[in-house]
Write an enzyme that holds these catalytic residues in place. Structure first.
Site, PDB file in Angstrom:
ATOM      1  CG  ASP A  16     -42.217  32.637   5.419  1.00  0.00           C
ATOM      2  OD1 ASP A  16     -41.331  33.482   5.219  1.00  0.00           O
ATOM      3  OD2 ASP A  16     -42.417  31.675   4.650  1.00  0.00           O
TER       4      ASP A  16
ATOM      5  CG  ASP B 239     -37.518  16.954   3.911  1.00  0.00           C
ATOM      6  OD1 ASP B 239     -38.386  16.498   3.126  1.00  0.00           O
ATOM      7  OD2 ASP B 239     -37.669  16.942   5.146  1.00  0.00           O
TER       8      ASP B 239
END
Length: 524
Positions: free
Chosen positions: A101, A249
Site C-alpha cells: 500500500d 489478528d
C-alpha cells in the site's frame, strides 16, 4: 481559628473513605490480574513437557501462499521479499504475494524485487493498492481472491522467516481441525538498548508463558499478526479479515475459534524480527495493540461468554482481552497517590498488623507476580535468572511509563473514538550499524524516525508532568511516617514517567531540528 481547624479536619475526614474505597478498589483490580499471572506460570510449568507433534506427514505437500503486507517499508522491503523467496519449499507449491500500500519510493523497490524473483522462476505477485481502505486488514482481504494456496503464511516487513519455516509447520495441518499455527517471535536487536531489552522480555513473557499456558491447557490463543500460517478455509469460516478494530489478528482469531477451529502455538520455532528501537515507535505500537484489544473485547467478549464452550476458555478470554485495562487502573492509582498521602490514608489504622499483611499481599500479587512471570520466561530460554531479576525494576519502570499512553488507548476504545491504523516504523537495524557509507543509508524520513504525526506531543508533556507529580508525592511521603513505606513504588512511578516522557520529548526535539535542517545540495 478553631472553627477553621475543625472545618479543615471535617474536609479531610470526608475524603478519607471515598479515597480508601477508590484506592483499595484499584489495587484489588491490579492484584487480580497479578494473581492471574501466577496462574499462567502454573499452567506453563504444568504443560512444559507437552510438546506437540504433527498428526502425520503429507505425502503430497499442500500449496502455500505467503503474504507480505507492507506500507512505506523503505528500509526492509528487499530483506523480507528475499527471505520469503528463499524459503525452502517446492516452487510449484509456493505462491508469494507482496501486498504493498506504499505511497513512497519503496513501491518501486518492491516491484523491482518482485520482477527479479519472477525472472528466477518464483511465483510472486506484486499487488499495489492506491486506496488504503481497511489498512493491513483491507490489504489481506483484497488479496484473498488471488490467493491460490490451501495454507496462507503471513509475515510483516520487519520479520525474517527462516528457510525451513514452512517445512516445520505445514505437516501440523494434517489435523483437519487445525486452523492456524503461530510461532514465537525472535528479536534481532534485543541487546541494542535498555528499551529493546525490556521489549524483548515483555514479548517473551507473552509468547513463552501466556501462549504456551493457554494453548497447552485447552484455552484459546490469538494469531499475532505475523509469523503464523493459516488454513485458508478457517479464515473464511471466521468471517474473513475485518477492519473495525485495530487488532484485526486478535479479532479474526476469536471469530475463527468461535467457528470451531483449533489453534496451535510452537514455542520452539522462532521467527526473527526487529524491535522498535525508538520510544515513540514503541508507544505507537503499544497504543494500537492496547486499543485494538479493548475494541475486540467490546466486539466479541459477549459472544465468547455466551458460546457453548468451557468456563476455562471463557475465563482466559476475559483476562486476555481485558488485561490492557490494567494500564488505566495504574494511571488512576498514580493520580490518587497525592490525595492519599495528603489525608494520611490508612484503612487499617486501628489494626496496624492487619494493614501490613494486606499491603504485603497486594505487593505479592501486583508486583512480585510480574517478576516471577518474566524470570520464568527467560530461564526456560537458558538466560540468567539473576540478570533478569536485575532488569525487573527497569521493566516495571517502562511498563509504568507507558501506562498513560495505553490508558488513553483504553479510553478511546471504550468511548468508540476512531483512529487510523498507524504502522510501526521499520529500521533494518543491523544495516544501520554497518559500515555502509552515509550517502547510501536511507534517510531518517524514509526510515520513519520522525515521530508519527497523530501521536500527540502533549502526551509526553503529561508523562513528564506525572513524573514531577510523583516526585512531589515522594516529598510528601517523607513528611508522614505512615506513608514512607510507599517510597520504592513512588520512585518506580517517577522514574518510569520521567524516562518515557523525556525520551519522547527528546525525539520530538530531534525531529524539529531535522525538519529545520536544510537539505544537501544536489550533485551537479
Amino acid at each position: 481559628m478553631m472553627e477553621e481547624g475543625i472545618g479543615a479536619w471535617i474536609s479531610v475526614e470526608s475524603l478519607r473513605w471515598p479515597l480508601t474505597i477508590a484506592y483499595l478498589g484499584l489495587i484489588c483490580l491490579i492484584s487480580l490480574y497479578g494473581l492471574h499471572r501466577y496462574w499462567l506460570v502454573y499452567l506453563f510449568r504444568k504443560n512444559l513437557k507437552n510438546r506437540k507433534r504433527p498428526m502425520s506427514r503429507y505425502e503430497d505437500l499442500p500449496k502455500v501462499t505467503v503474504q507480505l503486507p507492507m506500507f512505506n517499508e523503505f528500509a526492509v522491503v528487499e530483506r523480507i521479499i528475499d527471505a520469503a523467496c528463499e524459503i525452502d519449499y517446492p516452487k510449484s507449491k509456493l505462491q508469494i504475494q507482496v501486498l504493498d500500500d506504499s505511497t513512497d519510493d519503496s513501491k518501486l523497490i518492491a516491484e523491482a524485487r518482485c520482477q527479479y524473483w519472477q525472472e528466477r522462476g518464483i511465483d510472486i505477485q506484486y499487488i499495489h493498492r492506491t486506496d488504503r481502505t481497511g489498512y493491513k486488514a483491507g490489504a489481506l482481504s483484497a488479496a484473498m481472491p488471488q490467493c491460490t494456496g490451501e495454507l496462507v503464511a503471513i509475515f510483516d516487513a520487519d520479520f525474517v522467516p527462516p528457510k525451513n519455516f514452512l517445512k516445520r509447520t505445514v505437516n501440523f495441518f494434517t489435523d483437519p481441525e487445525l486452523g492456524m499455527v503461530q510461532t514465537k517471535w525472535g528479536h534481532i536487536n534485543r541487546d541494542d538498548s535498555l528499551l529493546t531489552k525490556g521489549q524483548a522480555i515483555f514479548l517473551d513473557g507473552h509468547f513463552i508463558i501466556e501462549h504456551t499456558a493457554r494453548n497447552r491447557s485447552g484455552a484459546w490463543i490469538n494469531f499475532n499478526g505475523t509469523a503464523g500460517i493459516w488454513r485458508k478455509q478457517a479464515i473464511a469460516d471466521g468471517g474473513g479479515w475485518q477492519h473495525d478494530t485495530l487488532t484485526e489478528d486478535v479479532d479474526l482469531s476469536y471469530r475463527t475459534q468461535l467457528a470451531g477451529w483449533k489453534f496451535l502455538f510452537l514455542p520452539w520455532l522462532t521467527c526473527p524480527a526487529e524491535l522498535p528501537p525508538e520510544i515513540n515507535s514503541f508507544k505507537s505500537q503499544q497504543h494500537r495493540w492496547t486499543k485494538g484489544s479493548i475494541q475486540t473485547a467490546l466486539k466479541l467478549l459477549p459472544r465468547v461468554l455466551k458460546a457453548p464452550v468451557s468456563w476455562k476458555i471463557k475465563t482466559e478470554a476475559f483476562f486476555h482481552l481485558t488485561s490492557p485495562m490494567v494500564y488505566l487502573y495504574i494511571t488512576l492509582l498514580a493520580i490518587l497517590f497525592y490525595p492519599a498521602i495528603y489525608v494520611n490514608l490508612n484503612a487499617f489504622e486501628d489494626q496496624r498488623i492487619l494493614g501490613i499483611l494486606v499491603g504485603m499481599s497486594f505487593f505479592a500479587l501486583g508486583t512480585i507476580s510480574g517478576t516471577v512471570f518474566y524470570i520464568v520466561s527467560q530461564k526456560v530460554q537458558r538466560r540468567s535468572a539473576w540478570s533478569t531479576l536485575i532488569q525487573v525494576p527497569i521493566l516495571m519502570a517502562i511498563g509504568i511509563g507507558i501506562a498513560l499512553n495505553n490508558a488513553i488507548a483504553c479510553l478511546e476504545a471504550l468511548v468508540g473514538y476512531e483512529t487510523p491504523f498507524i504502522r510501526t516504523p521499520k529500521y533494518n537495524v543491523p544495516g544501520l550499524n554497518s559500515d555502509t557509507p552515509p550517502s547510501e543509508k536511507p534517510s531518517k524520513q524514509k526510515l520513519g524516525v520522525i515521530p508519527i504525526p497523530t501521536l500527540k506531543r502533549s502526551i509526553c508533556l503529561l508523562e513528564i508532568g506525572l513524573g514531577v507529580y510523583m516526585l512531589e508525592c515522594i516529598r510528601m511521603s517523607l513528611i508522614y511516617d505512615s506513608t514512607v513505606v510507599s517510597l520504592p513504588f513512588l520512585a518506580l512511578f517517577a522514574s518510569g514517567y520521567l524516562y518515557v516522557g523525556l525520551s519522547s520529548l527528546w525525539v520530538h526535539v530531534q525531529a524539529w531540528k531535522d525538519a529545520r535542517r536544510p537539505l544537501p545540495a544536489a550533485a551537479t
